[in-house]
Write a protein that holds these residues in place. Sequence first.
Motif, short mmCIF file in Angstrom:
data_model
loop_
_atom_site.label_atom_id
_atom_site.label_comp_id
_atom_site.label_asym_id
_atom_site.label_seq_id
_atom_site.Cartn_x
_atom_site.Cartn_y
_atom_site.Cartn_z
N ILE A 90 -51.98 13.79 -37.32
CA ILE A 90 -51.61 12.42 -36.96
C ILE A 90 -52.68 11.36 -37.31
O ILE A 90 -52.35 10.34 -37.90
CB ILE A 90 -51.23 12.32 -35.46
CG1 ILE A 90 -49.98 13.16 -35.19
CG2 ILE A 90 -51.04 10.88 -35.02
CD1 ILE A 90 -48.73 12.65 -35.86
N PRO A 91 -53.94 11.55 -36.95
CA PRO A 91 -54.91 10.48 -37.19
C PRO A 91 -54.94 10.03 -38.66
O PRO A 91 -55.12 10.85 -39.56
CB PRO A 91 -56.25 11.09 -36.76
CG PRO A 91 -55.87 12.14 -35.76
CD PRO A 91 -54.56 12.70 -36.28
N GLY A 92 -54.71 8.74 -38.87
CA GLY A 92 -54.77 8.16 -40.20
C GLY A 92 -53.55 8.40 -41.08
O GLY A 92 -53.51 7.96 -42.23
N CYS A 93 -52.53 9.06 -40.56
CA CYS A 93 -51.38 9.42 -41.40
C CYS A 93 -50.38 8.27 -41.57
O CYS A 93 -50.40 7.30 -40.81
CB CYS A 93 -50.66 10.65 -40.85
SG CYS A 93 -49.48 10.31 -39.53
N TYR A 94 -49.55 8.41 -42.57
CA TYR A 94 -48.36 7.57 -42.74
C TYR A 94 -47.19 8.39 -42.25
O TYR A 94 -46.97 9.51 -42.72
CB TYR A 94 -48.19 7.16 -44.21
CG TYR A 94 -48.88 5.87 -44.56
CD1 TYR A 94 -50.27 5.74 -44.44
CD2 TYR A 94 -48.15 4.76 -44.96
CE1 TYR A 94 -50.90 4.55 -44.74
CE2 TYR A 94 -48.77 3.56 -45.27
CZ TYR A 94 -50.15 3.47 -45.15
OH TYR A 94 -50.77 2.27 -45.44
N PHE A 95 -46.43 7.84 -41.30
CA PHE A 95 -45.38 8.56 -40.58
C PHE A 95 -44.04 7.87 -40.84
O PHE A 95 -43.92 6.66 -40.64
CB PHE A 95 -45.70 8.55 -39.09
CG PHE A 95 -44.86 9.44 -38.23
CD1 PHE A 95 -45.32 10.69 -37.85
CD2 PHE A 95 -43.61 9.03 -37.75
CE1 PHE A 95 -44.56 11.51 -37.02
CE2 PHE A 95 -42.84 9.84 -36.94
CZ PHE A 95 -43.32 11.10 -36.57
N LEU A 96 -43.05 8.62 -41.27
CA LEU A 96 -41.71 8.09 -41.51
C LEU A 96 -40.77 8.65 -40.44
O LEU A 96 -40.65 9.86 -40.29
CB LEU A 96 -41.21 8.46 -42.90
CG LEU A 96 -39.80 8.02 -43.28
CD1 LEU A 96 -39.60 6.53 -43.15
CD2 LEU A 96 -39.47 8.50 -44.70
N ASP A 97 -40.11 7.77 -39.71
CA ASP A 97 -39.19 8.14 -38.63
C ASP A 97 -37.77 7.79 -39.08
O ASP A 97 -37.36 6.63 -39.03
CB ASP A 97 -39.59 7.36 -37.37
CG ASP A 97 -38.85 7.79 -36.10
OD1 ASP A 97 -37.86 8.54 -36.21
OD2 ASP A 97 -39.26 7.35 -35.02
N LEU A 98 -37.03 8.80 -39.54
CA LEU A 98 -35.66 8.60 -40.02
C LEU A 98 -34.66 8.84 -38.90
O LEU A 98 -34.87 9.72 -38.07
CB LEU A 98 -35.36 9.57 -41.17
CG LEU A 98 -36.25 9.46 -42.41
CD1 LEU A 98 -35.91 10.56 -43.41
CD2 LEU A 98 -36.11 8.09 -43.05
N PHE A 99 -33.56 8.09 -38.89
CA PHE A 99 -32.58 8.14 -37.80
C PHE A 99 -33.35 7.86 -36.50
O PHE A 99 -33.30 8.61 -35.54
CB PHE A 99 -31.88 9.50 -37.73
CG PHE A 99 -31.26 9.94 -39.03
CD1 PHE A 99 -29.98 9.53 -39.39
CD2 PHE A 99 -31.95 10.78 -39.90
CE1 PHE A 99 -29.41 9.93 -40.58
CE2 PHE A 99 -31.38 11.19 -41.09
CZ PHE A 99 -30.11 10.77 -41.45
N ALA A 100 -34.07 6.75 -36.49
CA ALA A 100 -35.12 6.47 -35.51
C ALA A 100 -34.65 6.29 -34.08
O ALA A 100 -35.44 6.49 -33.16
CB ALA A 100 -35.92 5.24 -35.95
N GLY A 101 -33.41 5.90 -33.85
CA GLY A 101 -32.94 5.70 -32.48
C GLY A 101 -33.70 4.59 -31.80
O GLY A 101 -33.59 3.42 -32.17
N SER A 102 -34.56 4.93 -30.85
CA SER A 102 -35.38 3.94 -30.14
C SER A 102 -36.73 3.71 -30.83
O SER A 102 -37.45 2.80 -30.47
CB SER A 102 -35.64 4.41 -28.71
OG SER A 102 -36.42 5.60 -28.75
N GLY A 103 -37.06 4.57 -31.79
CA GLY A 103 -38.36 4.49 -32.47
C GLY A 103 -39.47 5.22 -31.77
O GLY A 103 -40.63 5.15 -32.16
#
Length: 184
Positions: free
Chosen positions: A40-53
């Motif tokens: 996680i630290p420093g990453c680029y994160f993609l949240d697909l079908f995010a719902g509430s996020g």
Amino acid sequence: MRIIAGTARSLPLKTVEGLDTRPTTDRIKETLFNIIQDEIPGCYFLDLFAGSGQMGLEAVSRGAQYAVFVENNKKAAACVEDNIRFTKFTKETKLYNSDVLSALRAMEGKYRFDIIFMDPPYKQEFEYDVLSYLKDSSLLKENGIIIVEASLDTAFDYLPDMGFTLKRLKTYKTNEHAFIIKNQ
């Protein structure tokens, strides 16, 4: 539902009313983030079908550099936007209010993600469609991981044919997380 850890720890998050979304429980979210905590630290994160996020916001709270959310449902997208503002992560996030495949095409050449998380509606094979797109995409970094939240009876036997490997399958009472990597 709340942010579990990090800079926004304990902040409550809004959810979409009704049955259109299925928020990941705090217990399952905590288990998942314990598994991927070193990524996680420093990453680029993609949240697909995010719902509430909540998944992308949890990642940013725990040190992700940036999170992108994709949500097609207008009410859910408004909920993501409210949660982004409430957590004060407006500079570390971007929301696409569109269908997932259109958003992926729009992001091509703009982003490269370390972690792609998706929680599509169950039993509609959206994960297959997304993985079909990602197999030829540059959106996933070389050592990146795709995490699919799915029903217990979701089959991933097609992954080798697409050039992916199922690295790990974490099973819970009602669903599972498939950890998928792209073959090099």
